[in-house]
Enzyme design. Structure first.
Site, PDB file in Angstrom:
ATOM      1  N   CYS A  51       0.590  19.927  -3.166  1.00  0.00           N
ATOM      2  CA  CYS A  51       1.656  19.357  -2.151  1.00  0.00           C
ATOM      3  C   CYS A  51       2.531  18.444  -2.965  1.00  0.00           C
ATOM      4  O   CYS A  51       2.624  18.423  -4.244  1.00  0.00           O
ATOM      5  CB  CYS A  51       0.747  18.658  -1.219  1.00  0.00           C
ATOM      6  SG  CYS A  51      -0.389  17.425  -1.658  1.00  0.00           S
ATOM      7  N   LYS A  72       8.227  -5.174  -2.361  1.00  0.00           N
ATOM      8  CA  LYS A  72       9.260  -5.392  -1.083  1.00  0.00           C
ATOM      9  C   LYS A  72       9.117  -6.700  -0.296  1.00  0.00           C
ATOM     10  O   LYS A  72      10.185  -6.838   0.506  1.00  0.00           O
ATOM     11  CB  LYS A  72       8.769  -4.298   0.005  1.00  0.00           C
ATOM     12  CG  LYS A  72       8.872  -2.732  -0.466  1.00  0.00           C
ATOM     13  CD  LYS A  72       8.494  -1.739   0.651  1.00  0.00           C
ATOM     14  CE  LYS A  72       9.011  -0.376   0.143  1.00  0.00           C
ATOM     15  NZ  LYS A  72       8.510   0.609   1.132  1.00  0.00           N
ATOM     16  N   CYS A 109       6.488   9.887   6.349  1.00  0.00           N
ATOM     17  CA  CYS A 109       7.830  10.047   6.413  1.00  0.00           C
ATOM     18  C   CYS A 109       8.284  10.542   4.847  1.00  0.00           C
ATOM     19  O   CYS A 109       9.219  11.242   4.696  1.00  0.00           O
ATOM     20  CB  CYS A 109       8.561   8.689   6.481  1.00  0.00           C
ATOM     21  SG  CYS A 109       8.680   8.066   8.152  1.00  0.00           S
ATOM     22  N   GLY A 149      11.058   1.181   6.802  1.00  0.00           N
ATOM     23  CA  GLY A 149      12.083   1.482   7.401  1.00  0.00           C
ATOM     24  C   GLY A 149      12.046   0.797   8.689  1.00  0.00           C
ATOM     25  O   GLY A 149      13.252   0.432   9.552  1.00  0.00           O
TER      26      GLY A 149
END
Length: 395
Positions: A353, A96, A203, A51
């Site tokens: 979680c 990426k 995030c 990001g």
């Protein structure tokens, strides 16, 4: 404070095509021809093509930074696309670094790009940072952030750091040993110790407004340009706090800590002796927690004596995917008051979680509070969706 000198010496005179490409920079008195030549001679390493790294890389390439090193060990996921604007949809599933390099080349083919599909550690930082002038840290985990900080301190490199959380962000420039006349600071002056594992959501756990990463990544690129060209007042000794919803940016002074040594044993380092922990150097490694797989949990829930499932994610996460019948108490509340869950201490309990770190933190708190039968769902809700209920989305 004495103004910082330019970080990079000017390269050769600009060619005619370069003068045309960067003509709008040349018109800016703070940049001009000398500044553009400094940018072309600069080598910047960007940690994380996510990001923050996405807009930073694009604007550094557009600005004409001569060489960019991109360091990231991840692949593009569809959940990245709302904020990681350097990656097109067709890059999903691909590294990426490859996607980012292709976008940089498409934007400015004159920029030399070096890629490293690795996770930075103290062991490889010297090689990865090699001959760079400046580092931008756009990573989202504390291990790597502290490794970047300590490596840059060792190598004498300045670096631009930022962190985002939902709709807020922090940006600063760290330089442990800047030129004479400037006071050095580093990440440990802002956060002396990393938080306990699982206590600060990423995030991927907490969410982030995509446009915020664009704003902050652009700020990081601007700080890099200022340092390279020696113009303006970089964020050295200051932290810019950005509140997107309030449309405010507040500059907060940052002073070096004088009561403790600046250099400390890094969290990422060569292997330690048995019994030590990567999370707390010199401490005893905690006992591993018992786990249960998603398929075994599904079978147990269908039995005559099902366990209680405790979901410690945030409410927004529960709205995306959840295990029916689970008790939902966010991790922060569990850590603050383990007894407040209302679950009897002798109940067969499975904690989960998104993936696993937060559930492990919750499980340890519950065990310390007297619970006797606590297991962790291996892989969290992501494993549940993959192996048991693929009709639910992941995030």
């Amino acid at each position: 404070m004495t103004p910082l000198p330019p970080l990079v010496a000017p390269g050769p005179p600009l060619r005619r095509d370069e003068a045309q490409r960067y003509s709008r920079h040349l018109l800016v008195p703070a940049i001009g021809e000398a500044g553009q030549r400094r940018l072309r001679a600069a080598h910047v390493a960007v940690l994380g093509a996510g990001g923050l790294g996405s807009p930073a890389l694009l604007y550094l390439a557009a600005a004409g930074v001569g060489r960019l090193t991109i360091i990231d060990d991840d692949v593009v996921d569809v959940t990245n696309l709302h904020r990681q604007v350097i990656h097109p949809d067709r890059a999903v599933g691909h590294p990426k670094v490859d996607s980012a390099a292709a976008s940089v080349a498409a934007l400015n083919p004159t920029v030399e790009v070096v890629t490293h599909r690795v996770r930075l550690t103290r062991g490889n930082a010297g090689e990865l940072f090699g001959d760079v002038h400046l580092v931008l840290d756009g990573t989202d985990n504390f291990d790597t952030r502290y490794a970047v900080n300590d490596a840059c301190a060792d190598l004498g490199l300045p670096y631009v750091w930022a962190s985002v959380y939902r709709t807020q962000a922090q940006v600063s420039v760290f330089w442990a040993s800047p030129p004479a006349g400037s006071v050095g600071t580093d990440l440990r002056d802002l956060f002396p110790e990393p938080p306990a594992p699982g206590t600060v959501p990423s995030c991927g756990d907490a969410g982030v407004l995509g446009a915020l990463t664009g704003q902050v990544g652009s700020m990081m690129a601007a700080e890099a340009v200022k340092l390279i060209c020696g113009v303006g007042d970089p964020l050295l000794g200051r932290v810019a706090f950005v509140d997107l919803l309030a449309a405010t940016t507040t500059s907060i002074p940052l002073l070096p800590r004088r009561d403790t040594p600046r250099r400390r044993e890094p969290r990422l380092s060569p292997p330690r002796a048995p019994g030590s922990s990567a999370d707390s150097p010199g401490s005893v490694r905690p006992e591993p927690l018992p786990t249960i797989s998603a398929t075994d949990l599904a079978a147990a829930l269908a039995s005559d004596t099902p366990p209680v499932v405790l979901d410690v994610r945030e409410p927004a996460e529960v709205g995306i995917a959840a295990i029916n019948g689970s008790v939902r108490v966010p991790l922060g509340e569990v850590l603050a008051d383990p007894a407040g869950t209302g679950i009897a201490p002798d109940v067969d309990l499975v904690v989960h979680c998104k993936a696993q770190p937060r559930s492990e933190a919750a499980a340890r708190a519950l065990l310390a509070a007297g619970h006797t039968r606590v297991r962790v769902l291996a892989g969290g809700i992501l494993a549940w969706v993959a192996d048991v209920d693929p009709s639910q989305p992941t995030y």
